[in-house]
Design an enzyme around this catalytic site. Structure first.
Site, PDB file in Angstrom:
ATOM      1  N   LYS A 230       0.829  -1.204   0.000  1.00 56.27           N
ATOM      2  CA  LYS A 230       0.000   0.000   0.000  1.00 56.27           C
ATOM      3  C   LYS A 230       0.866   1.257   0.000  1.00 56.27           C
ATOM      4  O   LYS A 230       0.674   2.168  -0.810  1.00 56.27           O
ATOM      5  CB  LYS A 230      -0.910   0.018   1.233  1.00 56.27           C
ATOM      6  CG  LYS A 230      -1.620   1.347   1.467  1.00 56.27           C
ATOM      7  CD  LYS A 230      -2.579   1.713   0.353  1.00 56.27           C
ATOM      8  CE  LYS A 230      -3.135   3.116   0.536  1.00 56.27           C
ATOM      9  NZ  LYS A 230      -4.057   3.486  -0.547  1.00 56.27           N
ATOM     10  N   CYS A 288      -2.392  11.151   0.108  1.00 58.46           N
ATOM     11  CA  CYS A 288      -1.799   9.822  -0.127  1.00 58.46           C
ATOM     12  C   CYS A 288      -0.316   9.976  -0.434  1.00 58.46           C
ATOM     13  O   CYS A 288       0.548   9.569   0.324  1.00 58.46           O
ATOM     14  CB  CYS A 288      -2.485   9.139  -1.309  1.00 58.46           C
ATOM     15  SG  CYS A 288      -4.242   9.007  -1.153  1.00 58.46           S
TER      16      CYS A 288
HETATM   17  N1  SAJ Z   1       0.149  14.878 -10.208  1.00 60.23           N
HETATM   18  C1  SAJ Z   1       1.135  15.406 -11.043  1.00 60.23           C
HETATM   19  N2  SAJ Z   1       1.441  14.736 -12.189  1.00 60.23           N
HETATM   20  C2  SAJ Z   1       0.813  13.570 -12.530  1.00 60.23           C
HETATM   21  C3  SAJ Z   1      -0.170  13.049 -11.658  1.00 60.23           C
HETATM   22  C4  SAJ Z   1      -0.500  13.723 -10.509  1.00 60.23           C
HETATM   23  O1  SAJ Z   1       1.711  16.448 -10.770  1.00 60.23           O
HETATM   24  O2  SAJ Z   1       1.130  13.017 -13.571  1.00 60.23           O
HETATM   25  C5  SAJ Z   1      -0.183  15.578  -8.975  1.00 60.23           C
HETATM   26  C6  SAJ Z   1      -1.634  16.026  -8.932  1.00 60.23           C
HETATM   27  O3  SAJ Z   1      -1.742  17.339  -9.447  1.00 60.23           O
HETATM   28  C7  SAJ Z   1      -1.926  16.000  -7.441  1.00 60.23           C
HETATM   29  C8  SAJ Z   1      -1.021  14.896  -6.892  1.00 60.23           C
HETATM   30  O4  SAJ Z   1      -0.028  14.667  -7.895  1.00 60.23           O
HETATM   31  O5  SAJ Z   1      -1.554  17.219  -6.843  1.00 60.23           O
HETATM   32  C9  SAJ Z   1      -1.719  13.587  -6.565  1.00 60.23           C
HETATM   33  O6  SAJ Z   1      -2.454  13.233  -7.702  1.00 60.23           O
HETATM   34  P1  SAJ Z   1      -3.078  11.727  -7.815  1.00 60.23           P
HETATM   35  O7  SAJ Z   1      -3.677  11.639  -9.182  1.00 60.23           O
HETATM   36  O8  SAJ Z   1      -2.082  10.734  -7.407  1.00 60.23           O
HETATM   37  O9  SAJ Z   1      -4.317  11.758  -6.803  1.00 60.23           O
HETATM   38  P2  SAJ Z   1      -4.407  11.180  -5.329  1.00 60.23           P
HETATM   39  O10 SAJ Z   1      -3.426  11.834  -4.432  1.00 60.23           O
HETATM   40  O11 SAJ Z   1      -5.845  11.247  -4.967  1.00 60.23           O
HETATM   41  O12 SAJ Z   1      -3.966   9.643  -5.463  1.00 60.23           O
HETATM   42  C10 SAJ Z   1      -4.928   8.624  -5.350  1.00 60.23           C
HETATM   43  C11 SAJ Z   1      -4.188   7.387  -4.871  1.00 60.23           C
HETATM   44  N3  SAJ Z   1      -5.187   6.375  -4.591  1.00 60.23           N
HETATM   45  C12 SAJ Z   1      -5.183   5.769  -3.364  1.00 60.23           C
HETATM   46  O13 SAJ Z   1      -4.365   6.013  -2.488  1.00 60.23           O
HETATM   47  C13 SAJ Z   1      -6.230   4.744  -3.152  1.00 60.23           C
HETATM   48  C14 SAJ Z   1      -3.246   6.882  -5.939  1.00 60.23           C
HETATM   49  O14 SAJ Z   1      -2.746   5.583  -5.537  1.00 60.23           O
HETATM   50  C15 SAJ Z   1      -3.953   6.725  -7.258  1.00 60.23           C
HETATM   51  O15 SAJ Z   1      -2.993   6.312  -8.232  1.00 60.23           O
HETATM   52  C16 SAJ Z   1      -4.537   8.075  -7.658  1.00 60.23           C
HETATM   53  O16 SAJ Z   1      -5.500   8.441  -6.640  1.00 60.23           O
HETATM   54  C17 SAJ Z   1      -5.269   7.957  -8.991  1.00 60.23           C
HETATM   55  O17 SAJ Z   1      -4.696   7.275  -9.882  1.00 60.23           O
HETATM   56  O18 SAJ Z   1      -6.339   8.574  -9.111  1.00 60.23           O
END
Ligand code: SAJ
Length: 477
Positions: A230, A288
């Protein structure tokens, strides 16, 4: 009697308890209750001043979670009407259940020391230890530091119950992998990592989760391996983002466009030779990715310090990735200051509009938003800051406008911080008119703006990874 015999004597799981009626516990309890395999589910919720209201709401079949959760409220209404689900503050009912899961949040005490606050989880564990009967399965769903299930959790449960894990009760970790907006779908369709402290615990936990899975399947492993899975799955996502962020910084310095390079690299296709390229940006927020790396780092210190073989005097790659991602708001600040210098504008008194306070595109989620450290850097320079975000209604002590034109009126610089859809087609001529400036500044943190359109309108443009444009000539009126 062995644990396996104790469980066999107890028979199949029929009654389940879920502790923590939050965005993980509520859909989990509803799905258990909806299964024909199980007879009764209790949702345990402390009758606290901040969350006690959920008890009555849930028992009316209403969902206390904010934001859209497709299918959840109908599911709750059904299982409440069928009397298969009941929310209660009476933790003594844990004595009635065959399995109890803990879905209690584990926030960090402070951003500085990055130590998790396990107090709520510990309180839940004490309740379980106090009331559970022999043969019960206990499952931790919260995100926890590797070593917690077989360490702190096991110790509390055994001390409070007088029972022994692996002998008198089963103990496992089955980390939640849900994302808001898709809670039910994620629980049903994602594979479920199920990690017991021993074989019978893993088997019993597999019996608990299998009935709610549709496309997903159970992936069995040890409890500690489940904890590492995780935390590492988020650590690796953070690492991938840091890798493309570093490349963006390099491309800026070398005067090239990171998106051309990204397209080029991504063209390498075929089994095993593709690259995991994500997107550079203004920073990484959420609860996360900003935390799970530190859970993993602490886990290896707790469980493997003496045995860890690692390059001498080198920092953890994963922590370095965290630092690179946390640097991006500062880089956005430096791009903003560079742009101001180009037009001889002093930051003191300069008017800045930040577009996007949410940490995620097209979302109202502001947890650990990278916009905040950026805003603080501007305030420290004496800038006047306005914030726009049509998704975010309130954020403590911050005035947030939902109207872009109001936000950019009479401003020196517009900073795109979130990738909200409405920022993709901003009209440069209109923004310039509203700004009232000869050469307004635009800093693009999410690759939302076409540099040439803004430069042609006399803007000073800077974009993450846009080394090919950031030194452009300023077009006079
Ligand atoms: N981000 C970037 N570049 C990217 C992707 C994201 O800068 O290519 C930034 C986003 O702007 C944000 C942060 O990273 O600020 C996090 O983005 P995220 O898409 O990872 O969203 P989270 O934080 O909600 O991550 C969750 C996590 N899910 C769980 O913990 C169950 C992650 O494991 C998932 O991969 C992600 O959602 C998802 O894919 O939606």
């Amino acid at each position: 009697m062995t644990l396996g015999e104790l469980i066999a004597r107890r028979g199949p799981i029929k009654k389940i308890g879920v502790i923590g009626m939050g965005y993980v516990g509520i859909p989990a309890a509803a799905l258990f209750a909806d299964s024909l395999v199980f007879d009764q589910v209790y949702g345990f919720q402390r009758d606290s001043s901040s969350s006690g209201y959920k008890i009555a709401m849930l028992n009316r079949g209403e969902c206390p979670l904010k934001g859209e959760e497709p299918g959840l409220e109908e599911l709750l209404k059904r299982v409440v009407a069928e009397k298969k689900f009941e929310c209660t503050p009476d933790f003594s009912k844990i004595a009635e259940v065959d399995a109890v899961t803990l879905s209690i949040q584990t926030p960090f005490l402070s951003k500085e020391d990055l130590l998790p606050d396990f107090s709520a989880l510990q309180e839940g564990l004490h309740q379980v230890g106090k009331h559970m009967r022999p043969g019960t399965l206990v499952v931790l769903e919260s995100t926890i530091t590797p070593g917690t299930t077989t360490g702190m959790a096991r110790a509390i449960l055994e001390t409070d119950s007088g029972l022994k894990a692996g002998i008198d009760f089963a103990l496992a970790h089955a980390p939640e992998r849900v994302m808001v907006g898709r809670l039910l779908r994620n629980i049903r369709e994602h594979d479920r990592i199920v990690g017991g402290i021993d074989g019978p615990s893993t088997e019993r936990a597999t019996e608990l989760y299998s009935p709610v899975l549709t496309f997903g399947k159970v992936i069995p492993m040890s409890a500690t391996a489940a904890e590492v899975t995780k935390t590492a799955e988020n650590t690796f996502r953070d690492l991938q983002i840091a890798a493309i962020n570093e490349l963006a910084l390099y491309c800026e310095a070398m005067g090239i466009n990171v998106y051309d390079v990204r397209t080029g690299i991504d063209s390498l296709k075929g089994e095993g030779i593709t690259r995991a390229l994500l997107w550079p940006g203004a920073g990484v927020g959420g609860h996360c990715l900003t935390k799970d790396t530190y859970h993993l780092e602490r886990g290896v210190q707790v469980l493997g310090k003496e045995r860890l073989d690692y390059p001498e005097n080198e920092p953890s790659l994963y922590v370095l990735a965290r630092h690179i991602n946390d640097f991006m708001p500062k880089h956005m600040f430096r791009l903003t200051m560079d742009a101001m210098r180009r037009i001889g504008l002093s930051p003191r008194g300069a008017k800045i509009a930040i577009l996007g306070w949410a940490f995620l595109s097209n979302s109202d989620d502001t947890r650990n938003t990278p916009s905040e450290p950026f805003r603080d850097l501007l305030l420290a320079q004496g800038c006047q800051v306005a914030v726009h975000d049509a998704y975010v209604c309130d954020y403590s002590g911050l005035q947030i406008s939902a109207d872009i034109e109001t936000s950019v009126k009479d401003t020196d610089a517009v900073i795109i911080f979130a990738g909200h859809q409405q920022y993709r087609n901003l009209d440069p001529a209109r923004i310039r008119r509203l700004s009232g400036r000869e050469h307004p500044i635009i800093i693009d943190g999410r690759n939302m703006a076409d540099p040439d359109l803004f430069i042609a309108q006399g803007f000073v443009y800077k974009g993450i990874g846009r080394g090919d444009k950031n030194g452009h000539e300023i077009v006079e009126g």
